[in-house]
Design a protein around this motif. Structure first.
Motif, PDB file in Angstrom:
ATOM      1  N   ARG A   9       8.143  -5.827  -3.854  1.00 55.45           N
ATOM      2  CA  ARG A   9       6.810  -5.779  -3.244  1.00 55.45           C
ATOM      3  C   ARG A   9       6.277  -7.183  -2.987  1.00 55.45           C
ATOM      4  O   ARG A   9       5.715  -7.461  -1.937  1.00 55.45           O
ATOM      5  CB  ARG A   9       5.856  -4.984  -4.130  1.00 55.45           C
ATOM      6  CG  ARG A   9       6.156  -3.491  -4.175  1.00 55.45           C
ATOM      7  CD  ARG A   9       4.982  -2.723  -4.762  1.00 55.45           C
ATOM      8  NE  ARG A   9       4.755  -3.058  -6.154  1.00 55.45           N
ATOM      9  CZ  ARG A   9       5.341  -2.439  -7.181  1.00 55.45           C
ATOM     10  NH1 ARG A   9       6.203  -1.466  -6.948  1.00 55.45           N
ATOM     11  NH2 ARG A   9       5.078  -2.777  -8.417  1.00 55.45           N
ATOM     12  N   HIS A  47       5.321  -8.680   0.718  1.00 56.39           N
ATOM     13  CA  HIS A  47       3.967  -9.144   1.008  1.00 56.39           C
ATOM     14  C   HIS A  47       3.938 -10.649   1.300  1.00 56.39           C
ATOM     15  O   HIS A  47       3.009 -11.131   1.942  1.00 56.39           O
ATOM     16  CB  HIS A  47       3.026  -8.809  -0.146  1.00 56.39           C
ATOM     17  CG  HIS A  47       2.606  -7.376  -0.165  1.00 56.39           C
ATOM     18  ND1 HIS A  47       1.741  -6.842   0.766  1.00 56.39           N
ATOM     19  CD2 HIS A  47       2.953  -6.340  -0.982  1.00 56.39           C
ATOM     20  CE1 HIS A  47       1.558  -5.557   0.516  1.00 56.39           C
ATOM     21  NE2 HIS A  47       2.286  -5.226  -0.527  1.00 56.39           N
ATOM     22  N   TYR A  83       6.912   4.545  -5.344  1.00 60.27           N
ATOM     23  CA  TYR A  83       5.758   5.052  -4.599  1.00 60.27           C
ATOM     24  C   TYR A  83       5.525   6.532  -4.871  1.00 60.27           C
ATOM     25  O   TYR A  83       4.386   6.985  -4.961  1.00 60.27           O
ATOM     26  CB  TYR A  83       5.934   4.805  -3.102  1.00 60.27           C
ATOM     27  CG  TYR A  83       5.442   3.439  -2.698  1.00 60.27           C
ATOM     28  CD1 TYR A  83       4.111   3.221  -2.365  1.00 60.27           C
ATOM     29  CD2 TYR A  83       6.308   2.352  -2.682  1.00 60.27           C
ATOM     30  CE1 TYR A  83       3.658   1.961  -2.011  1.00 60.27           C
ATOM     31  CE2 TYR A  83       5.864   1.092  -2.336  1.00 60.27           C
ATOM     32  CZ  TYR A  83       4.538   0.899  -2.005  1.00 60.27           C
ATOM     33  OH  TYR A  83       4.093  -0.348  -1.669  1.00 60.27           O
ATOM     34  N   ARG A 106      -2.416   8.936  -2.614  1.00 63.52           N
ATOM     35  CA  ARG A 106      -3.402   8.056  -2.020  1.00 63.52           C
ATOM     36  C   ARG A 106      -3.796   8.597  -0.656  1.00 63.52           C
ATOM     37  O   ARG A 106      -3.015   9.275   0.005  1.00 63.52           O
ATOM     38  CB  ARG A 106      -2.819   6.642  -1.828  1.00 63.52           C
ATOM     39  CG  ARG A 106      -2.401   5.980  -3.110  1.00 63.52           C
ATOM     40  CD  ARG A 106      -1.611   4.704  -2.818  1.00 63.52           C
ATOM     41  NE  ARG A 106      -0.482   4.959  -1.933  1.00 63.52           N
ATOM     42  CZ  ARG A 106       0.652   5.485  -2.347  1.00 63.52           C
ATOM     43  NH1 ARG A 106       0.813   5.829  -3.610  1.00 63.52           N
ATOM     44  NH2 ARG A 106       1.649   5.687  -1.496  1.00 63.52           N
ATOM     45  N   TYR A 109       5.352   3.153   3.370  1.00 60.33           N
ATOM     46  CA  TYR A 109       5.189   3.503   1.956  1.00 60.33           C
ATOM     47  C   TYR A 109       3.730   3.744   1.606  1.00 60.33           C
ATOM     48  O   TYR A 109       3.373   4.731   0.972  1.00 60.33           O
ATOM     49  CB  TYR A 109       5.742   2.379   1.060  1.00 60.33           C
ATOM     50  CG  TYR A 109       7.230   2.222   1.138  1.00 60.33           C
ATOM     51  CD1 TYR A 109       8.051   3.325   1.354  1.00 60.33           C
ATOM     52  CD2 TYR A 109       7.826   0.982   0.998  1.00 60.33           C
ATOM     53  CE1 TYR A 109       9.417   3.173   1.432  1.00 60.33           C
ATOM     54  CE2 TYR A 109       9.191   0.823   1.069  1.00 60.33           C
ATOM     55  CZ  TYR A 109       9.991   1.930   1.284  1.00 60.33           C
ATOM     56  OH  TYR A 109      11.342   1.786   1.362  1.00 60.33           O
ATOM     57  N   GLU A 110       2.864   2.826   2.032  1.00 56.92           N
ATOM     58  CA  GLU A 110       1.454   2.935   1.676  1.00 56.92           C
ATOM     59  C   GLU A 110       0.796   4.113   2.386  1.00 56.92           C
ATOM     60  O   GLU A 110      -0.211   4.649   1.913  1.00 56.92           O
ATOM     61  CB  GLU A 110       0.736   1.633   1.995  1.00 56.92           C
ATOM     62  CG  GLU A 110       1.223   0.485   1.116  1.00 56.92           C
ATOM     63  CD  GLU A 110       0.463  -0.807   1.332  1.00 56.92           C
ATOM     64  OE1 GLU A 110      -0.199  -0.932   2.385  1.00 56.92           O
ATOM     65  OE2 GLU A 110       0.536  -1.692   0.452  1.00 56.92           O
ATOM     66  N   ASP A 157       2.298   6.891   2.686  1.00 59.17           N
ATOM     67  CA  ASP A 157       2.892   8.080   2.049  1.00 59.17           C
ATOM     68  C   ASP A 157       3.855   8.824   2.984  1.00 59.17           C
ATOM     69  O   ASP A 157       4.135   9.990   2.780  1.00 59.17           O
ATOM     70  CB  ASP A 157       1.799   9.026   1.565  1.00 59.17           C
ATOM     71  CG  ASP A 157       2.254   9.844   0.349  1.00 59.17           C
ATOM     72  OD1 ASP A 157       3.163   9.368  -0.369  1.00 59.17           O
ATOM     73  OD2 ASP A 157       1.705  10.921   0.124  1.00 59.17           O
TER      74      ASP A 157
END
Length: 224
Positions: A99, A103, A145, A151, A215-216, A218
């Motif tokens: 990660r 980033h 994840y 989320r 990923y974020e 979902d």
């Protein structure tokens, strides 16, 4: 070293000279690539990247002084090196490293036990603008994840078409353009168009940031 203006220019950053030389031998044996520099520290690779402007940097994580994560960030955000692509090459597959590397602007993540052919393929794919990930790394990322609480989907994903969402999901699973084209029965040109639209709509720097968005958002979870 190989020569020729069309060669992919590579810099290797690792604190172990023997490994640097071994990687250089593998890369220089390929007629499409040339190792133009080697660095043993994070500060050295930042300086070499600014001086040589390579196409791809192979970046170790654990190096003396400035580590590979910080060096990656400095290379990918530098005024003269922002176009340089970084592949993080490490012995560690820990999620926090993956990660952090992404980033920081890394375009791919490979383990040092990868087959030489996988390394060469990763360099080519990165140079083409794709984001290679070692299979074990992708598996760990997906598992991490999925283990997290649910989320809300980022609002930016709502602007995507159904096809763009399909493409983003496959990008999140690490598929290449060729693989996406085959999976969706569309042309490579169409895949590239969708990737361009995704980069624009999600304001993503490169394909690796599309992986993060998948990923974020979902999307990986939703397809398992």
């Amino acid at each position: 070293m190989n020569d020729g203006g069309s060669s992919i220019r590579v810099v290797i950053a690792d604190d172990q000279p023997l490994l640097r030389h071994s990687l250089a031998a593998v890369i220089n044996a390929d007629h499409d690539m040339t190792v133009v520099g080697e660095a043993g520290t994070g500060d050295e690779v930042v300086g070499l990247s600014a001086e040589l402007r390579p196409d791809v940097v192979l970046m170790d994580i654990r190096m003396p002084g400035t580590d590979g994560i910080a060096a990656t960030r400095r290379v990918t955000t530098g005024a003269g090196t922002g176009s340089v692509k970084v592949i993080v090459l490490t012995m560690f597959e820990l999620d926090e490293y993956v990660r952090a590397a992404l980033h920081a602007g890394a375009s791919g993540f490979l383990l040092k036990d990868s087959h030489p052919d996988a390394l060469l393929d990763a360099i080519r794919r990165t140079h083409r603008g794709e984001s290679p990930f070692a299979p074990k790394v992708l598996t760990r990322m997906i598992e991490a994840y999925i283990a997290q609480p649910a989320r809300a989907k980022p609002a930016s994903l709502d602007a995507l078409t159904a096809r763009e969402t399909e493409v983003l999901t496959l990008v999140g699973h690490g598929l290449s353009n060729d693989e996406i084209a085959a999976r969706l029965t569309i042309s490579i040109k169409t895949v590239k168009t969708h990737i361009g639209n995704l980069l624009s709509k999600l304001q993503a720097r490169d394909r690796a940031h599309l992986v993060i968005a998948a990923y974020e958002g979902d999307l990986v979870h939703s397809t398992r």
